[in-house]
Design an enzyme around this catalytic site. Structure first.
Site, mmCIF file in Angstrom:
data_model
loop_
_atom_site.group_PDB
_atom_site.id
_atom_site.type_symbol
_atom_site.label_atom_id
_atom_site.label_comp_id
_atom_site.label_asym_id
_atom_site.label_seq_id
_atom_site.Cartn_x
_atom_site.Cartn_y
_atom_site.Cartn_z
ATOM 1 N N LYS A 191 35.988 -27.575 53.435
ATOM 2 C CA LYS A 191 34.969 -27.315 52.413
ATOM 3 C C LYS A 191 34.151 -26.125 52.892
ATOM 4 O O LYS A 191 34.035 -25.883 54.102
ATOM 5 C CB LYS A 191 34.066 -28.553 52.269
ATOM 6 N N GLY B 165 27.357 -41.119 31.935
ATOM 7 C CA GLY B 165 27.560 -39.670 32.010
ATOM 8 C C GLY B 165 28.712 -39.231 31.132
ATOM 9 O O GLY B 165 29.865 -39.546 31.405
ATOM 10 N N GLY C 285 29.824 -36.102 30.528
ATOM 11 C CA GLY C 285 30.080 -34.689 30.792
ATOM 12 C C GLY C 285 31.565 -34.389 30.670
ATOM 13 O O GLY C 285 32.286 -35.031 29.902
ATOM 14 N N HIS C 286 32.016 -33.418 31.451
ATOM 15 C CA HIS C 286 33.417 -32.988 31.352
ATOM 16 C C HIS C 286 34.387 -34.145 31.566
ATOM 17 O O HIS C 286 35.363 -34.290 30.842
ATOM 18 C CB HIS C 286 33.695 -31.891 32.389
ATOM 19 N N VAL C 287 34.122 -34.964 32.576
ATOM 20 C CA VAL C 287 35.044 -36.065 32.869
ATOM 21 C C VAL C 287 34.727 -37.287 32.009
ATOM 22 O O VAL C 287 35.615 -37.893 31.407
ATOM 23 C CB VAL C 287 34.992 -36.449 34.372
HETATM 24 P P1 NAD Z 1 29.195 -32.835 34.267
HETATM 25 O O1 NAD Z 1 28.010 -32.115 34.835
HETATM 26 O O2 NAD Z 1 30.030 -32.163 33.239
HETATM 27 O O3 NAD Z 1 28.724 -34.231 33.639
HETATM 28 C C1 NAD Z 1 27.728 -35.040 34.179
HETATM 29 C C2 NAD Z 1 27.041 -35.742 33.004
HETATM 30 O O4 NAD Z 1 26.116 -36.689 33.529
HETATM 31 C C3 NAD Z 1 26.256 -34.794 32.110
HETATM 32 O O5 NAD Z 1 26.580 -35.037 30.752
HETATM 33 C C4 NAD Z 1 24.803 -35.168 32.419
HETATM 34 O O6 NAD Z 1 23.937 -34.952 31.302
HETATM 35 C C5 NAD Z 1 24.934 -36.640 32.757
HETATM 36 N N1 NAD Z 1 23.816 -37.176 33.518
HETATM 37 C C6 NAD Z 1 23.014 -36.556 34.410
HETATM 38 N N2 NAD Z 1 22.077 -37.410 34.859
HETATM 39 C C7 NAD Z 1 22.306 -38.594 34.259
HETATM 40 C C8 NAD Z 1 21.686 -39.883 34.323
HETATM 41 N N3 NAD Z 1 20.629 -40.114 35.093
HETATM 42 N N4 NAD Z 1 22.208 -40.898 33.580
HETATM 43 C C9 NAD Z 1 23.280 -40.690 32.797
HETATM 44 N N5 NAD Z 1 23.889 -39.487 32.683
HETATM 45 C C10 NAD Z 1 23.410 -38.455 33.413
HETATM 46 O O7 NAD Z 1 30.068 -33.288 35.526
HETATM 47 P P2 NAD Z 1 31.597 -33.717 35.521
HETATM 48 O O8 NAD Z 1 32.428 -32.534 35.869
HETATM 49 O O9 NAD Z 1 31.896 -34.512 34.302
HETATM 50 O O10 NAD Z 1 31.621 -34.651 36.812
HETATM 51 C C11 NAD Z 1 31.043 -35.948 36.759
HETATM 52 C C12 NAD Z 1 31.042 -36.553 38.167
HETATM 53 O O11 NAD Z 1 32.387 -36.619 38.649
HETATM 54 C C13 NAD Z 1 30.274 -35.758 39.215
HETATM 55 O O12 NAD Z 1 29.731 -36.655 40.151
HETATM 56 C C14 NAD Z 1 31.361 -34.924 39.885
HETATM 57 O O13 NAD Z 1 30.995 -34.568 41.201
HETATM 58 C C15 NAD Z 1 32.508 -35.905 39.865
HETATM 59 N N6 NAD Z 1 33.833 -35.266 39.917
HETATM 60 C C16 NAD Z 1 34.199 -34.406 38.950
HETATM 61 C C17 NAD Z 1 35.464 -33.811 38.987
HETATM 62 C C18 NAD Z 1 35.923 -32.844 37.918
HETATM 63 O O14 NAD Z 1 37.119 -32.554 37.831
HETATM 64 N N7 NAD Z 1 35.031 -32.350 37.075
HETATM 65 C C19 NAD Z 1 36.361 -34.134 40.030
HETATM 66 C C20 NAD Z 1 35.972 -35.063 41.006
HETATM 67 C C21 NAD Z 1 34.697 -35.614 40.935
#
Ligand code: NAD
Length: 350
Positions: A81, A181, A183-185
């Site tokens: 990392k 949450g 978000g993207h995932v």
């Molecule tokens: P993202 O930033 O797109 O989504 C996160 C979501 O969580 C957002 O919609 C945000 O508004 C919401 N959020 C923030 N605070 C909150 C709260 N207190 N209560 C409820 N919702 C809240 O991130 P992502 O890419 O979807 O990733 C989500 C998680 O998965 C993160 O922890 C990330 O590290 C982990 N992750 C993501 C990936 C990936 O491919 N994107 C891979 C491995 C791990």
């Protein structure tokens, strides 16, 4: 411009390098935890660390985590990392990203980098101007683009394996699943769960995302602070770390926890607390590896079949982990870590 690479001693890690380029304003740490299973791979994070010690702690913790994630996903990659010290909104420039690329290139392929917090696909494209060891790119023959759909698919597959372990069937029809949450995932996972017949409960701090999920997926919307008061079968944390802690776990009604968020356990002992309450926890680093699988397909110049095969592999290992945890009376985290330690020992012995 002069790039200085200084090796710093860090017991238990193969290499910790301080990369500095004064002209470009670069000060970064590249940490290689293990190359026992292949070249190290892991994202680059840009963060305004309060001190170098804090940056070292973060880089080493994250690099070690990547060794475990990459091993469990069977990617032929080790763990590493990097962290760029600075404010991503204020200090990030194309020249800084290029200077970082020169530092990665100077390691001669020991470490592959990609996006993480504070670093976008566009930033990585500048890095890739200076190194062949930058991945997670949108373009090119094998550019893997946004990893999130693959992360969601991996979480969904593992969630079904967890359901089969508890209820004897992968069918989640009618199961109450809380997705924290969107978000993207999280949104992609919610869509898959909805299509599979689950009853969704969703929460986010983004009102528009909630309204969309309510309308399109028939989801019940709750406030972020109401998660642990809900009746649910499955909890899918997809927002923040440390959501499972000494206050929340005693209140959690779910029988299964499976979500994308990194570092869901506030402390390692929370795994014991979950086990004592009869809650099946699928370790985050195992189930959220879809993103790094997508990135690995770019490193190995492979396509969609490779990604699907590796996702199948994770699901198989989750089933093995659950069976062993039950038979041996240990936590899923202990078993998953032991599975990786064995792989590392075998690779070192060979
Ligand atoms: P993202 O930033 O797109 O989504 C996160 C979501 O969580 C957002 O919609 C945000 O508004 C919401 N959020 C923030 N605070 C909150 C709260 N207190 N209560 C409820 N919702 C809240 O991130 P992502 O890419 O979807 O990733 C989500 C998680 O998965 C993160 O922890 C990330 O590290 C982990 N992750 C993501 C990936 C990936 O491919 N994107 C891979 C491995 C791990």
């Amino acid at each position: 411009m002069t790039l200085n690479l200084t090796d710093l001693k860090q017991p238990g890690f193969e290499r910790l390098v301080l990369a500095e380029d004064a002209d470009a304003g670069l000060r970064a740490l590249i940490c290689i935890h293990s190359t026992a299973l292949g070249p190290a791979a892991g994202g680059c994070r840009m963060w305004n660390y309060a001190s170098d010690a804090e940056a070292i702690t973060d880089a080493t913790r994250l690099a070690r985590g990547m060794t475990y994630k990459n091993a469990m996903a069977d990617l032929g990659l080790g763990g590493g990392k990097s962290v760029i010290i600075g404010d991503a909104r204020r200090d990030k420039t194309p020249e800084l990203m290029r200077a970082f690329g020169r530092a990665v290139q100077a390691l001669g392929g020991q470490y592959y980098t990609a996006e993480d917090v504070g670093i976008s696909t566009e930033d990585m494209a500048y890095t890739a101007e200076e190194t062949v060891y930058a991945v997670g790119l949108a373009g090119g023959d094998h550019g893997s683009g946004d990893p999130s759909p693959w992360t969601a698919e991996g979480v969904f597959r593992c969630l079904k394996v967890g359901a089969a372990h508890i209820w004897g069937t992968e069918d989640v029809t009618g199961k109450r699943v809380l997705v924290q949450g969107l978000g993207h995932v999280g949104l992609s996972l919610a869509e898959k769960l909805h299509a599979a017949g689950a009853k969704l409960i969703v929460t986010d701090i983004n009102a528009a995302a909630l309204a969309d999920a309510a309308e399109r997926l028939g989801a019940e919307v709750i406030a972020p602070g109401e998660v642990f008061q809900q009746e649910m079968d499955i909890f899918a944390p997809c927002a923040l770390g440390a959501v499972l802690n000494a206050e929340t776990v005693p209140a959690l009604s779910a029988k299964l926890v499976c979500g994308a968020a990194n570092n869901q356990l506030a402390t390692p002992e929370i795994a014991d607390l979950l086990k004592a309450r009869g809650i099946v926890y699928l370790p985050d680093y195992v189930v959220n590896a879809g993103g790094i699988i997508s990135v690995a397909s770019e490193i190995h110049k492979r396509g969609e079949n490779y990604r699907r095969g590796r996702l199948d592999g994770i699901a198989t290992r989750v089933a093995e982990m659950l069976a062993r945890a039950k038979a041996e009376g240990r936590t899923t985290v202990e078993i998953a870590d032991a599975m990786v330690d064995r792989m590392l020992d075998q690779a070192k012995a060979a």
